[in-house]
Design a protein around this motif. Sequence first.
Motif, PDB file in Angstrom:
ATOM      1  N   LYS A   1     118.498  38.982 -27.092  1.00 41.67           N
ATOM      2  CA  LYS A   1     119.296  40.192 -26.871  1.00 41.67           C
ATOM      3  C   LYS A   1     118.480  41.272 -26.157  1.00 41.67           C
ATOM      4  CE  LYS A   1     120.820  41.063 -31.014  1.00 41.67           C
ATOM      5  NZ  LYS A   1     121.593  41.622 -32.145  1.00 41.67           N
ATOM      6  N   GLY A  12     124.713  33.714 -32.393  1.00 38.27           N
ATOM      7  CA  GLY A  12     125.226  34.500 -31.285  1.00 38.27           C
ATOM      8  C   GLY A  12     125.816  33.655 -30.183  1.00 38.27           C
ATOM      9  N   VAL A  62     125.540  37.601 -25.118  1.00 37.19           N
ATOM     10  CA  VAL A  62     126.860  38.198 -24.947  1.00 37.19           C
ATOM     11  C   VAL A  62     127.258  38.966 -26.199  1.00 37.19           C
ATOM     12  CG1 VAL A  62     129.312  37.701 -24.579  1.00 37.19           C
ATOM     13  CG2 VAL A  62     127.581  36.438 -23.300  1.00 37.19           C
ATOM     14  N   LYS A  63     127.193  38.303 -27.360  1.00 35.43           N
ATOM     15  CA  LYS A  63     127.576  38.977 -28.605  1.00 35.43           C
ATOM     16  C   LYS A  63     127.022  38.244 -29.810  1.00 35.43           C
ATOM     17  CE  LYS A  63     132.055  38.350 -27.862  1.00 35.43           C
ATOM     18  NZ  LYS A  63     133.494  38.397 -27.954  1.00 35.43           N
ATOM     19  N   ASP A  64     126.867  39.027 -30.881  1.00 34.24           N
ATOM     20  CA  ASP A  64     126.480  38.466 -32.176  1.00 34.24           C
ATOM     21  C   ASP A  64     127.680  37.762 -32.792  1.00 34.24           C
ATOM     22  OD1 ASP A  64     123.860  39.701 -32.321  1.00 34.24           O
ATOM     23  OD2 ASP A  64     124.867  41.580 -32.819  1.00 34.24           O
ATOM     24  N   PRO A 123     129.661  37.738 -36.012  1.00 34.46           N
ATOM     25  CA  PRO A 123     129.717  38.630 -37.176  1.00 34.46           C
ATOM     26  C   PRO A 123     129.217  37.954 -38.454  1.00 34.46           C
ATOM     27  CG  PRO A 123     131.713  38.856 -35.883  1.00 34.46           C
ATOM     28  CD  PRO A 123     130.939  37.698 -35.301  1.00 34.46           C
ATOM     29  N   CYS A 140     133.705  29.569 -33.567  1.00 31.50           N
ATOM     30  CA  CYS A 140     133.939  31.004 -33.348  1.00 31.50           C
ATOM     31  C   CYS A 140     134.767  31.595 -34.485  1.00 31.50           C
ATOM     32  CB  CYS A 140     134.630  31.241 -32.003  1.00 31.50           C
ATOM     33  SG  CYS A 140     133.532  31.096 -30.581  1.00 31.50           S
ATOM     34  N   LEU A 154     134.959  35.506 -35.191  1.00 33.20           N
ATOM     35  CA  LEU A 154     135.482  35.932 -33.886  1.00 33.20           C
ATOM     36  C   LEU A 154     136.921  35.454 -33.699  1.00 33.20           C
ATOM     37  CD1 LEU A 154     132.392  35.184 -31.623  1.00 33.20           C
ATOM     38  CD2 LEU A 154     133.114  37.375 -32.548  1.00 33.20           C
TER      39      LEU A 154
END
Length: 137
Positions: free
Chosen positions: A19, A62, A89-91, A93, A132, A137
């Motif tokens: 990141k 991630g 791009v993103k963690d 959750p 996901c 997500l």
Amino acid sequence: MAYWLFKSEPFKWSWEMQKAKAKAGEEWDGIRNYQARNFMRDMKIGDLGFFYHSNEGKEVVGIVEVCKEIHPDSTTDDPRWECVDIKAVKDLPKPVTLADVKATPALAEMALVKSMRLSVQPVRPDEWALVCKMGGL
């Protein structure tokens, strides 16, 4: 678009380190397995992948994106070894553990279960969607 899984030992290259590279991304170097290298040869810019902590944690933490297609691996002069660059791009959750994956019958054929030692793996679209969802997500 294709989906992938990239494994890294967190003490060598962690999700936090990935990141920190932001939009520039980082070379996914040091791969010395022909099958993993060949998977990277199939990758296209924009393909997505799971970032998986192996050995410690054993969990998907991630999502990354391929930001540079196959090129020579800068960590060796051997022309056989190539790599791609990826960016965070993103963690997730909620990290998805290997135990979670193994306990999910719909993921029984996932490469993470079947080819555990392979550091770069393909992920089928149905597997992608389910992991996901499991990750929040």
